[in-house]
Scaffold this motif. Sequence first.
Motif, PDB file in Angstrom:
ATOM      1  N   UNK A 205      23.158  -4.151   1.894  1.00  0.00           N
ATOM      2  CA  UNK A 205      21.859  -4.513   1.319  1.00  0.00           C
ATOM      3  C   UNK A 205      21.587  -3.669   0.073  1.00  0.00           C
ATOM      4  N   UNK A 206      20.537  -4.036  -0.629  1.00  0.00           N
ATOM      5  CA  UNK A 206      20.111  -3.277  -1.812  1.00  0.00           C
ATOM      6  C   UNK A 206      19.215  -2.123  -1.366  1.00  0.00           C
ATOM      7  N   UNK A 207      19.804  -1.134  -0.719  1.00  0.00           N
ATOM      8  CA  UNK A 207      19.049   0.007  -0.215  1.00  0.00           C
ATOM      9  C   UNK A 207      18.477  -0.255   1.172  1.00  0.00           C
ATOM     10  N   UNK A 208      17.953   0.806   1.790  1.00  0.00           N
ATOM     11  CA  UNK A 208      17.433   0.671   3.150  1.00  0.00           C
ATOM     12  C   UNK A 208      16.113  -0.082   3.200  1.00  0.00           C
ATOM     13  N   UNK A 209      15.341  -0.084   2.092  1.00  0.00           N
ATOM     14  CA  UNK A 209      14.078  -0.822   2.097  1.00  0.00           C
ATOM     15  C   UNK A 209      14.330  -2.313   2.282  1.00  0.00           C
ATOM     16  N   UNK A 210      15.319  -2.854   1.561  1.00  0.00           N
ATOM     17  CA  UNK A 210      15.635  -4.264   1.759  1.00  0.00           C
ATOM     18  C   UNK A 210      16.128  -4.512   3.180  1.00  0.00           C
TER      19      UNK A 210
ATOM     20  N   UNK B 255       7.366   2.380   4.025  1.00  0.00           N
ATOM     21  CA  UNK B 255       7.982   1.121   3.627  1.00  0.00           C
ATOM     22  C   UNK B 255       8.160   0.166   4.792  1.00  0.00           C
ATOM     23  N   UNK B 256       8.427   0.708   5.988  1.00  0.00           N
ATOM     24  CA  UNK B 256       8.541  -0.138   7.176  1.00  0.00           C
ATOM     25  C   UNK B 256       7.176  -0.713   7.554  1.00  0.00           C
ATOM     26  N   UNK B 257       6.134   0.095   7.467  1.00  0.00           N
ATOM     27  CA  UNK B 257       4.789  -0.402   7.746  1.00  0.00           C
ATOM     28  C   UNK B 257       4.442  -1.551   6.808  1.00  0.00           C
ATOM     29  N   UNK B 258       4.799  -1.403   5.513  1.00  0.00           N
ATOM     30  CA  UNK B 258       4.533  -2.465   4.548  1.00  0.00           C
ATOM     31  C   UNK B 258       5.248  -3.747   4.940  1.00  0.00           C
ATOM     32  N   UNK B 259       6.537  -3.634   5.271  1.00  0.00           N
ATOM     33  CA  UNK B 259       7.331  -4.821   5.596  1.00  0.00           C
ATOM     34  C   UNK B 259       6.799  -5.516   6.844  1.00  0.00           C
ATOM     35  N   UNK B 260       6.428  -4.739   7.860  1.00  0.00           N
ATOM     36  CA  UNK B 260       5.953  -5.319   9.111  1.00  0.00           C
ATOM     37  C   UNK B 260       4.558  -5.915   8.960  1.00  0.00           C
TER      38      UNK B 260
ATOM     39  N   UNK C 154      14.450  -7.236   5.622  1.00  0.00           N
ATOM     40  CA  UNK C 154      15.213  -8.340   6.211  1.00  0.00           C
ATOM     41  C   UNK C 154      15.046  -8.379   7.727  1.00  0.00           C
ATOM     42  N   UNK C 155      15.085  -7.209   8.367  1.00  0.00           N
ATOM     43  CA  UNK C 155      14.926  -7.169   9.819  1.00  0.00           C
ATOM     44  C   UNK C 155      13.529  -7.610  10.234  1.00  0.00           C
ATOM     45  N   UNK C 156      12.520  -7.214   9.459  1.00  0.00           N
ATOM     46  CA  UNK C 156      11.157  -7.663   9.762  1.00  0.00           C
ATOM     47  C   UNK C 156      11.062  -9.182   9.664  1.00  0.00           C
ATOM     48  N   UNK C 157      11.693  -9.767   8.650  1.00  0.00           N
ATOM     49  CA  UNK C 157      11.653 -11.218   8.475  1.00  0.00           C
ATOM     50  C   UNK C 157      12.379 -11.940   9.608  1.00  0.00           C
ATOM     51  N   UNK C 158      13.508 -11.385  10.028  1.00  0.00           N
ATOM     52  CA  UNK C 158      14.346 -12.082  11.005  1.00  0.00           C
ATOM     53  C   UNK C 158      13.908 -11.870  12.446  1.00  0.00           C
ATOM     54  N   UNK C 159      13.296 -10.731  12.741  1.00  0.00           N
ATOM     55  CA  UNK C 159      13.051 -10.363  14.141  1.00  0.00           C
ATOM     56  C   UNK C 159      11.597 -10.453  14.571  1.00  0.00           C
TER      57      UNK C 159
ATOM     58  N   UNK D 225       0.853  -1.181   0.000  1.00  0.00           N
ATOM     59  CA  UNK D 225       0.000   0.000   0.000  1.00  0.00           C
ATOM     60  C   UNK D 225       0.888   1.230   0.000  1.00  0.00           C
ATOM     61  N   UNK D 226       0.342   2.333  -0.443  1.00  0.00           N
ATOM     62  CA  UNK D 226       1.061   3.593  -0.326  1.00  0.00           C
ATOM     63  C   UNK D 226       2.361   3.570  -1.088  1.00  0.00           C
ATOM     64  N   UNK D 227       3.477   3.516  -0.366  1.00  0.00           N
ATOM     65  CA  UNK D 227       4.784   3.624  -0.984  1.00  0.00           C
ATOM     66  C   UNK D 227       5.004   2.578  -2.076  1.00  0.00           C
TER      67      UNK D 227
END
Length: 491
Positions: A197-202, A227-232, A206-211, A114-116
């Motif tokens: 990483x390939x930019x801060x979005x990746x 972008x953080x909201x999307x990943x989480x 990655x942190x959302x996936x691992x943590x 969504x959004x970004x």
Amino acid sequence: MRRVSPSRLSRLLTGWSATAADRPGDRSAPHPAGPGHLLPQRLAAALRELAERGDVPAGTVLPSQRALAAVLGVSRSTVTAAYGQLEAEGWLASRQGSGSRLRGTPLSRERAGEGRLASFDERRGDALSDVLDLSSGALDGIAAVDAAVDGLSAADLGPLLRSDGYLPYGLPALREALAGYYAQCGTPTTPEQILVTAGSQQAVWLLAQALADPGDTVVTENPTYRGALEALRARGARLVALPDDGTGTPAGAPPDAALLRRVRARLVYLQPTAHNPTGRSLRPAARRAWAELLTRLGEEQGLFTVEDTACAELTLHGDGPPVPLTAQLADDRTATVGTLSKLFWGGLRVGWIRAAPPLVRRLAEVRKSVDLSGPVLDQVLAVRLLARLPAARAQRRGALREQLAAAEALLRERAPGWEWEHPAGGPALWVRMPGADAEAAAQVARRRGVLAVPGPAFSPVDGFRDRVRVPYARDPAMLAEALRVLAESAR
């Protein structure tokens, strides 16, 4: 019962209201999206596509016709006709008192962004070159990138070409240079603590996936980086927003210790410096209070802190590198995200994570499952750019100050009733549109060829309905025209 809010659905419905052929050079007409009778068919087609792809799962209750019409900036009859068409085709089941449920057989895939992330769907090359794009705060490249590229030679790649080029942890020379960068910030770091990483979005993904496991509680500022909201959200995390003062989490406010203790979060995601989208930076007293509380909760509850410094090099004043908040925290309970894409050029996809070596190794394993390694040539270039960082920092800050002054003058002229706070950094303004619904205004502006992102896209709770982010580092003529259209759309 699964429901989708009007706000979230509007962010998934991108590009439906106009085709490239509909967008004329003259944006003065109130409804240049083509014949009005086409809007219901296009809306129905866009909703059908969401169902087919599984972006809105089968069985989801859609918003009421009145609510969706308001957020899309169209008449209720447009939504009524679209819903009626979907019902006639068998894609929608309506029942009195229960709303309209979407039907379909979704594919097995992650939910759409969504959004970004969705806003980038509309970037398909020359077909939409006439669009005035305020959806991204990414900056043009600076001269240092040209100079670094010109200075590259075959000798820079010689030893690398005699390997397979797969470097999942990143180019060793770049990891060493980034460790030196943190040492200059007063944060002793070894290359083993760096994952490129390939930019801060990746990095955030990655942190959302691992943590974060599905169902884990994650605390974020409100608003925060979309972008953080999307990943989480894609990870299935339960998002809890920090209290705000109506404009966003205050820069000088102490942390809400009671909230953080009560929700027992798995991790907290923060942007203490040049916050996106507000442009705020935590004041020294608030920064110290955060460091003390995060240290205590890390020891007592195992709370993990992710600090995103993607925009930290875009502060408008100061000389040296920004000191991360995590410099005051234990390495085994923190991760710091950084990037060169904001300072030097959005097209340079080089970011990183600074964390304890065990976490770096875990993140590298996750990373190898999606892209094996980042582009080596970009990383060779990044080593050269880091050596030019002080000069690039001064150049970018000077340019941003000039662009901000020009943009604020334009805002006062084009939208005299709008309100904003002078930012401490970052490439955008967090603007309030009193009396307007920013999401509806953004939808109307989209039909007139201007892309803008309304406040709810940055909020874990769909807040800030009267806010819009305005990137100010733009060509003045383009920004003037985009603001004219956006202000008229809001009215």
